[in-house]
Motif scaffolding. Structure first.
Motif, short mmCIF file in Angstrom:
data_model
loop_
_atom_site.label_atom_id
_atom_site.label_comp_id
_atom_site.label_asym_id
_atom_site.label_seq_id
_atom_site.Cartn_x
_atom_site.Cartn_y
_atom_site.Cartn_z
N ALA A 1 1.04 -1.19 -0.33
CA ALA A 1 0.29 0.11 -0.52
C ALA A 1 0.77 1.02 0.11
N VAL A 2 2.20 1.29 0.85
CA VAL A 2 3.07 3.02 0.79
C VAL A 2 3.56 2.44 -0.64
N ARG A 3 4.05 1.43 -1.15
CA ARG A 3 4.94 1.35 -2.86
C ARG A 3 3.41 2.26 -3.52
N ALA A 4 2.95 1.51 -3.61
CA ALA A 4 1.09 2.05 -4.17
C ALA A 4 0.35 3.56 -4.33
N GLY A 5 1.60 4.13 -3.14
CA GLY A 5 0.88 5.73 -2.80
C GLY A 5 -0.22 5.69 -2.05
N TYR A 6 -0.46 4.99 -1.49
CA TYR A 6 -2.45 5.33 -0.73
C TYR A 6 -1.74 6.50 0.21
N ASP A 7 -2.64 7.68 0.46
CA ASP A 7 -2.56 8.12 1.55
C ASP A 7 -2.74 7.65 3.01
N VAL A 8 -3.57 7.25 2.61
CA VAL A 8 -4.16 6.82 4.42
C VAL A 8 -4.49 5.42 4.44
N VAL A 9 -3.97 4.08 5.11
CA VAL A 9 -4.11 2.78 5.42
C VAL A 9 -5.75 2.85 6.42
N VAL A 10 -6.03 2.50 6.53
CA VAL A 10 -6.58 1.92 8.06
C VAL A 10 -7.22 -0.24 7.85
N THR A 11 -6.92 -0.37 9.51
CA THR A 11 -7.11 -1.33 9.14
C THR A 11 -7.80 -1.71 10.41
N THR A 12 -8.35 -2.63 10.19
CA THR A 12 -9.40 -3.26 11.62
C THR A 12 -9.10 -4.51 11.71
N GLY A 13 -8.83 -4.89 13.21
CA GLY A 13 -8.51 -5.94 13.57
C GLY A 13 -7.39 -6.67 14.36
N GLY A 14 -6.75 -8.13 14.53
CA GLY A 14 -6.05 -7.91 15.06
C GLY A 14 -4.91 -7.29 16.64
N THR A 15 -5.21 -6.25 16.91
CA THR A 15 -5.10 -4.97 18.16
C THR A 15 -5.28 -5.99 19.59
N GLY A 16 -6.17 -7.09 19.27
CA GLY A 16 -6.79 -7.67 21.02
C GLY A 16 -5.17 -8.21 21.66
#
Length: 168
Positions: free
Chosen positions: A60-75
């Motif tokens: 996603a960083v290489r693709a040039g997204y301005d923002v990436v938001v993840t959901t899950g895996g934070t517990g």
């Protein structure tokens, strides 16, 4: 001056959804809330936790997204590795974002929101934020993010701090 469209990617981190055991519920909510915040959204992309998170974020960083938001895996379970995987990609953390997201969850009446270990920061010119895996956690987190997304992305891209009229 016309507002710049924020290019966003929603990523769901879930071993069970990635394996097809159950349907991703939080990713579609996240994508819709990003759209409502004015973003042009891709995803949700569903990946299992661990190394696939690093790969998805780095791409996603290489693709040039301005923002990436993840959901899950934070517990707290041993399988919840998203914050650690995210930190492998980040150049610098922005802990205030994660702190505000946890505080918003508590303010919404979810005392266990403090157990979310989500990270936030940026890699190159991409802001990356981890949200909890529940739809409620996504709503609370996006309630925080929606109000600061434009300014945060502008800052990551080198923008100046806006000053009130008459202030130098």
């Amino acid at each position: 001056m016309a507002a710049t469209v924020i290019k966003a990617l929603a990523i769901t981190v879930s071993n069970r959804a990635a394996a097809g055991i159950y349907q991703d519920r939080s990713g579609p909510v996240l994508a819709e809330l990003l759209r409502e915040a004015g973003c042009e959204v891709d995803g949700p992309v569903v990946v299992p936790d661990g190394d696939p998170v690093v790969e998805a974020l780095a791409e996603a960083v290489r693709a040039g997204y301005d923002v990436v938001v993840t959901t899950g895996g934070t517990g707290l379970t041993p399988q919840d590795l998203t914050p650690e995987m995210t930190r492998l990609v980040l150049d610098r953390e922005v802990p205030g974002i994660s702190e505000a997201i946890r505080a918003a969850g508590v303010a919404a009446g979810v005392p266990t929101a403090v157990l979310s270990r989500g990270a936030a920061g940026f890699a190159d010119r991409t802001l990356i934020v981890n949200l909890p895996g529940s739809t409620g956690g996504v709503r609370d987190g996006m309630g925080v993010l929606a109000g600061l997304l434009s300014h945060a992305v502008d800052q990551v891209h080198g923008g100046d701090h806006p000053r009130p009229p008459g202030m130098g």
